[in-house]
Write a protein that holds these residues in place. Structure first.
Motif, mmCIF file in Angstrom:
data_model
loop_
_atom_site.group_PDB
_atom_site.id
_atom_site.type_symbol
_atom_site.label_atom_id
_atom_site.label_comp_id
_atom_site.label_asym_id
_atom_site.label_seq_id
_atom_site.Cartn_x
_atom_site.Cartn_y
_atom_site.Cartn_z
ATOM 1 N N GLN A 1 0.585 -90.608 -2.317
ATOM 2 C CA GLN A 1 1.962 -90.646 -1.821
ATOM 3 C C GLN A 1 2.501 -92.079 -1.850
ATOM 4 O O GLN A 1 3.668 -92.291 -2.164
ATOM 5 N N LEU B 1 5.904 -84.698 -6.654
ATOM 6 C CA LEU B 1 6.907 -84.825 -5.585
ATOM 7 C C LEU B 1 6.546 -83.851 -4.480
ATOM 8 O O LEU B 1 6.280 -82.670 -4.729
ATOM 9 N N ILE C 1 3.620 -92.570 -5.247
ATOM 10 C CA ILE C 1 4.904 -91.890 -5.508
ATOM 11 C C ILE C 1 6.052 -92.776 -5.015
ATOM 12 O O ILE C 1 7.036 -93.000 -5.716
ATOM 13 N N LEU C 2 5.891 -93.308 -3.801
ATOM 14 C CA LEU C 2 6.973 -94.093 -3.206
ATOM 15 C C LEU C 2 7.197 -95.409 -3.928
ATOM 16 O O LEU C 2 8.302 -95.936 -3.939
ATOM 17 N N GLU D 1 4.816 -90.681 -11.137
ATOM 18 C CA GLU D 1 6.142 -90.114 -11.389
ATOM 19 C C GLU D 1 6.153 -88.602 -11.512
ATOM 20 O O GLU D 1 7.198 -87.966 -11.434
ATOM 21 N N ASP D 2 4.967 -88.021 -11.730
ATOM 22 C CA ASP D 2 4.971 -86.583 -12.012
ATOM 23 C C ASP D 2 4.889 -85.715 -10.761
ATOM 24 O O ASP D 2 5.068 -84.513 -10.842
ATOM 25 N N GLY E 1 4.127 -79.999 -10.658
ATOM 26 C CA GLY E 1 4.067 -81.290 -9.967
ATOM 27 C C GLY E 1 4.853 -81.339 -8.675
ATOM 28 O O GLY E 1 4.773 -82.317 -7.946
ATOM 29 N N ILE E 2 5.635 -80.301 -8.396
ATOM 30 C CA ILE E 2 6.307 -80.255 -7.091
ATOM 31 C C ILE E 2 5.414 -79.499 -6.119
ATOM 32 O O ILE E 2 4.927 -78.407 -6.423
#
Lengths: 614, 159
Positions: A375, A387, A378-379, A384-385, A217-218
């Motif tokens: 994105q 980045l 995400i912000l 949550e998974d 997930g990164i």
């Protein structure tokens, strides 16, 4: 619309943030649905809003309608303005541009269109505002936050100009995210592999290549490269040039001075170009003032013509692979983004270079906007998974003695990235230190892009070399430089005056925001008046109809007179530009017809009981 | 103008060492990124997170690369690069050879040799990480000489 159901409470707590792909040719908006990212359609039913603005009418026309006017009103229609973002008049002096601009306007391009001057961020803001409006109509609530994508290879000034455009459009720009990285988020490749992927993004006006490493997930960008002035536009321009020369010899007439003819030809070559992605031959079909020009274009000839343009994308790819310090065979997958990747020759070139079959499952026009929505998710904490760890595409340095660059942050450094330097004075009593910051890979300042001059002011008078000022250069997650300074002896924040080399000053952006707010207020007022009148029309029609009903005749003369007076009063204010007044009179009429409505209900009930139709 | 650096080892919570397990460091980098990245913070906490993450990124960039790591450790101990007399002699001779090279073939042969030597020094550097810092100072200085020679050879080749 699926979102009408009921998320009102959740929505009230958190403003909705959308993702925007602000493209050279086309723009789109997307949002995070419960199941994943989804495109927000426009009022005209199309997902795509062409990045074209027409100024023929009092109010600017944006999108598909403006695109149609490119041919009918070429002089007041602006397109591909992204190519001008963050650049100065001197940068474009040698480019063939279809617009007039003020060449003495300092460090910002000012286009002369329809009797006024427009900067590129203001024009982009109009496109953004259209996307914002589309989203607001779709959600039926205000939208004030957005993630906007930019080419990965955009420099600081180009990024700042994009951010300015967002602010002018009334959007809080939560983040600028690089287009290829956004695309990788949308592709969901993280579920498939912990590997290395390359994103090849060849759009209307820009080219990017990014190499990413995926790990649970990164999304870690290892290296990025590109060319911010290379895209499908260049293919179109090439074909237009050939067409113009061809027409000149066939017709013995030079049509290149007619904006209308050039736009008609542009449309014809784009059609042929797009067809050639699917069929082996297409024809450039051009009609102008009753004359017709036709030319067959075979795919082999087309490929021969565009090969040099396609090959210009390959060197940045090799450079990115080198910078990522990986071997080509370590790249597991290649993802294709941007309309120009539909061209078979582009696909072949990419396949040959990376020795892997490129991914083309997702619509290359939509994937960037979808990623921007991820994105945004995400912000806002909804996703949550995942980045994203992106990089800065260009090295950042400061000017030192003899015009030499001292590099502080290297290209492909993960952002946010920072460097801290100590500065002092060279002569006794010196009050200012000027720091010239540049971006680029060359050794000499004159070969790099000037970014800004930072003036450390009001240094306490002291012997030379005595003051100690610590300056911190931070490239934030948007890829934009922030500079802060601190006096090391006193620990006090030191004031820094920023003079950007290109682009608008903060004051100029503020003035544009103010102006657009006033415009927006006018828009809002006008809409409210129009809505109030529609409502007035509805109630007036309903009352007129009710007067035919027997219930009307059951009213006393006094009651009838009150209703008639209310009708007249509403008609009197109907054409006033005050929606409060119109609404007040609507309410009054509503009140005066309560008895009438009641009577009608009774009549209806009676009728229903009798079994008669009413 | 001098640069100011943070304690990169402290950021990763590990003792100072040259002999690092990069895979373990990467794992820790991802964990710390998840913990501190501004994207995962409330807006009010983002400025601080941005600062912290920029330092983490700087630390990761420096420590993952053996050469940058070695330079960084020497800098921490205020030690400069120091060649041994043997290295100086070897480099002196190489430089002579390069200057005397007349044909393109000769230059290309020297270029190939230098690239191979650069690779050897990188391996020797990794081995020196278990020894004392004087070995690191010597090998890094040798590496610097070789790099300069490669640059001047490439310069000669491009003329």
């Amino acid at each position: 619309m699926p979102f009408q159901i009921d998320f009102s409470e959740a929505r009230a707590a958190k403003p909705k943030a959308i993702g925007i792909d602000l493209g050279t040719t086309n723009s789109l908006a997307a949002f995070m649905d419960l199941t994943g990212p989804a495109i927000i359609p426009g009022a005209d039913g199309h997902n795509i809003v062409p990045s074209v603005v027409n100024f023929t009418d009092a109010d600017p026309v944006i999108g598909n309608e403006a695109k149609a006017r490119l041919v009918t009103h070429p002089a007041d229609t602006v397109y591909s303005v992204k190519r001008l973002m963050g650049r100065g008049p001197a940068d474009v002096a040698h480019e063939r541009l279809p617009f007039q601009f003020d060449s003495a306007a300092g460090n910002v391009i000012r286009l002369n269109v329809a009797g006024r001057q427009w900067t590129p961020p203001e024009i982009s803001a109009l496109v953004l505002r259209q996307l914002k409006r589309n989203a607001e109509a779709y959600f039926n609530e205000p939208v004030t936050q957005a993630v906007i994508t930019v080419p990965a290879y955009f420099n600081d000034a180009q990024r700042q100009a994009t951010k300015d455009a967002g602010r002018i459009a009334g959007l809080e720009v939560l983040r600028l995210v690089n287009e290829p990285t956004a695309a990788s988020l949308a592709y969901g490749l993280d579920k498939r592999s912990n590997g290395v992927i390359a994103v090849y993004d060849f759009g209307g006006g820009t080219f990017d290549i990014s190499i990413l490493k995926l790990h649970d997930g990164i999304f870690e960008v290892l290296a990025t490269n590109g060319d911010t002035h290379l895209g499908g536009d260049d293919i179109d321009d090439l074909l237009i040039q050939i067409g113009l020369e061809d027409i000149a010899s066939e017709w013995r007439e030079d049509v290149s001075t007619s904006l209308e003819a050039v736009q008609l030809l542009r449309r014809a070559v784009i059609r042929a170009k797009e067809e050639l992605s699917f069929v082996p031959t297409a024809s450039i079909d051009f009609e102008y003032r009753g004359r017709r020009y036709q030319r067959e274009l075979t795919r082999p000839l087309f490929e021969q013509l565009i090969r040099p343009i396609v090959e210009r994308t390959l060197e940045p790819c090799r450079a990115a692979i080198r910078d990522a310090a990986i071997a080509i065979d370590q790249i597991d997958e290649v993802v294709m983004v941007g309309g120009s990747t539909r061209i078979p020759l582009v696909r072949q070139a990419v396949e040959a270079l990376f020795r892997a079959k490129p991914h083309t499952e997702l619509n290359p026009d939509e994937v960037v906007a979808l990623g921007a929505a991820v994105q945004a998710g995400i912000l806002s904490g909804d996703v949550e998974d995942k980045l994203l760890l992106d990089v800065t595409p260009l090295s950042l340095g400061i000017e030192t003695m003899g015009g030499v660059v001292s590099r502080l942050i290297h290209r492909n450094s993960t952002i946010p990235a920072s460097a801290t330097e100590q500065f002092t004075t060279a002569v006794d009593g010196q009050r200012n230190v000027l720091i010239h910051v540049v971006q680029g890979e060359r050794e000499l300042v004159k070969d790099c892009r000037s970014l800004a001059r930072f003036d450390l002011k009001n240094i306490d008078p002291a012997p030379a070399g005595y003051p100690r000022i610590e300056v911190r250069f931070l490239i934030d997650a948007n890829g934009i430089l922030n500079v802060t300074a601190r006096d090391q002896r006193t620990g006090v924040e030191h004031s820094v005056e920023v003079k950007p080399s290109y682009g608008l000053s903060d004051e100029q952006v503020e003035a544009m925001i103010l102006e657009s707010y006033e415009k927006a207020e006018d828009d809002l007022r006008e809409r409210q008046v129009r809505e109030a009148r529609v409502e007035a029309d509805n109630i007036l029609a309903a009352v007129e109809k009710a007067k035919q009903n027997e219930a009307w005749f059951d009213l006393s003369d006094d009651e009838k007179a009150v209703v008639d007076r209310s009708i007249n009063e509403l008609l009197v204010v109907y054409h006033a530009d005050d929606h409060h007044l119109i609404r007040a009179k609507i309410d009054q009429l509503n009140g005066s017809t309560l008895k009438l409505a009641e009577n009608m209900m009774n009549t209806a009930v009676k009728g229903a009981l009798k079994g008669t139709k009413i | 103008m001098t640069s100011v650096r943070n304690d990169f080892f402290a950021i990763f919570g590990i003792p100072e060492t040259l002999d690092l397990d990069v895979a373990a460091l990467q794992k820790r980098f991802y964990e710390l990124s998840r913990e501190h990245h501004p994207d995962r913070k409330k807006p009010s906490e983002r400025a601080e997170a941005e600062q912290r993450t920029s330092e983490l990124n700087d630390a990761w960039r420096t420590l993952r690369d053996p050469i940058k790591r070695a330079h960084y450790v020497l800098e921490r101990h205020h030690l400069n690069l120091q060649p041994t007399p043997d290295i100086l002699e070897e480099m002196f001779e190489l430089n002579m050879e390069r200057e005397e090279a007349e044909t393109r073939d000769q230059l290309e042969a020297i270029h190939r040799r230098l690239l191979a030597m650069l690779q050897q020094t990188d391996q020797a550097l990794a081995q020196s990480f278990t020894q004392d810092l004087s070995a690191v100072r010597a090998i890094l200085s040798k590496r610097q000489y070789i790099q300069n020679l490669i640059a001047s050879t490439e310069n000669a080749l491009s003329n």
